[in-house]
Design an enzyme around this catalytic site. Structure first.
Site, PDB file in Angstrom:
ATOM      1  CB  VAL A  90      11.311   1.280  10.622  1.00 44.45           C
ATOM      2  CG1 VAL A  90      12.834   1.243  10.639  1.00 44.45           C
ATOM      3  CG2 VAL A  90      10.799   2.005  11.849  1.00 44.45           C
ATOM      4  CE  LYS A  91      13.116  -3.455   3.624  1.00 41.41           C
ATOM      5  NZ  LYS A  91      14.544  -3.861   3.674  1.00 41.41           N
ATOM      6  CB  ALA A  92       8.502   2.861   4.186  1.00 43.80           C
TER       7      ALA A  92
END
Length: 288
Positions: A178-180
């Site tokens: 999700v951070k990516a």
């Protein structure tokens, strides 16, 4: 008859940069005993002046607490502070918890989780967002995944340091994924805004007025970080995408723009400086 005093909650923070220091100070405000570690001795001393404790190494942190938040800058640094000669994993007691908040590729997060589990240690894959200001205010956004017992053990830490928790799943790597996604969107949006802004200037719109309109509308997710760092993050995401055989043509185009910005000395500036690249290509007047 007086009530028994609650035991003092403890936590370690490895990496006292702008985000890590914000987390450490938020934990102190919430009543935690905080043991911090950073290569920069001045940052450790700053923590001490605020009521925290300084450790000489990540291993020292692991000896003194049973829950550690890792907020170093790079995947390589995360590997070193966890598994190096003076790493946390070598000293943290069995059943201890690592909250890995460094932005790393999803497959690396999954591998780190497995390696820690082999040592009977729990982990949350919990990258963060929101920038230094929100970190200092205890209002970070956390995107976390991991087993239920890790969430339970780290719940009070996350509550003290963040304003929003997104529980992504039970598998390590999902939080980092999700951070990516966020990093991809940040880079692509910044590139799109720069391209569109250069078009507007070429069409005769006042640059300052155009910037104000864009900032007021739903057109852009500001990164709040230097172009060089955003470009590095985007490159790491694309490396992970290649390993997963996921095509990323928009991110690839955006990365070229960040690379161009770094090549002409704009790597330390904010994403607004991307407009200068398109201004040059379009023949727009240059500021300064």
């Amino acid at each position: 008859m007086s009530d028994a005093l609650e035991p003092v909650r403890s936590a370690g923070v490895v990496g006292l940069g702008s985000m890590g220091m914000g987390v450490a100070l938020s934990l102190l405000r919430a009543g935690f005993r905080v043991v911090g570690c950073d290569l920069d001795a001045a940052k450790c001393m700053s923590l001490v002046t605020h009521g925290g404790e300084a450790a000489g190494s990540p291993a020292d942190v692991g000896r003194r607490v049973d829950r550690v938040i890792v907020l170093v800058a790079t995947a390589e640094q995360a590997e070193e502070v966890l598994f190096g000669a003076e790493g946390v994993a070598g000293t943290l007691a069995k059943g201890g918890v690592v909250v890995l908040s460094t932005s790393i590729p999803p497959d690396m997060a999954a591998a780190v989780g497995r390696r820690l589990a082999e040592r009977d240690l729990l982990m949350l894959d919990a990258p963060v967002g929101g920038g230094p200001v929100r970190a200092a205010e205890g209002r970070m956004v956390v995107m976390a995944s991991g087993p239920e017992d890790a969430f339970a053990r780290a719940a009070d830490l996350i509550a003290a340091a963040s304003g929003t928790l997104h529980r992504v799943g039970t598998e390590h790597g999902q939080g980092s994924a999700v951070k990516a996604v966020e990093q991809m969107l940040t880079g692509i949006h910044a590139a799109a805004v720069a391209e569109a802004t250069a078009f507007g200037v070429r069409a005769g719109v006042d640059p300052q007025r155009l910037a104000e309109i864009i900032a007021a509308g739903p057109f852009h997710i500001p990164s709040q970080r230097p172009l060089g760092i955003v470009g590095t993050d985007l490159g790491s995401v694309m490396d992970a995408a290649r390993r997963m055989t996921v095509p990323t043509p928009l991110a690839a185009s955006a990365l070229q723009l960040f690379t161009m910005a770094a090549a002409v000395g704009l790597g330390r500036e904010g994403d607004g400086a991307l407009v200068r690249i398109f201004d040059r290509l379009a023949g727009n007047p240059q500021e300064g």
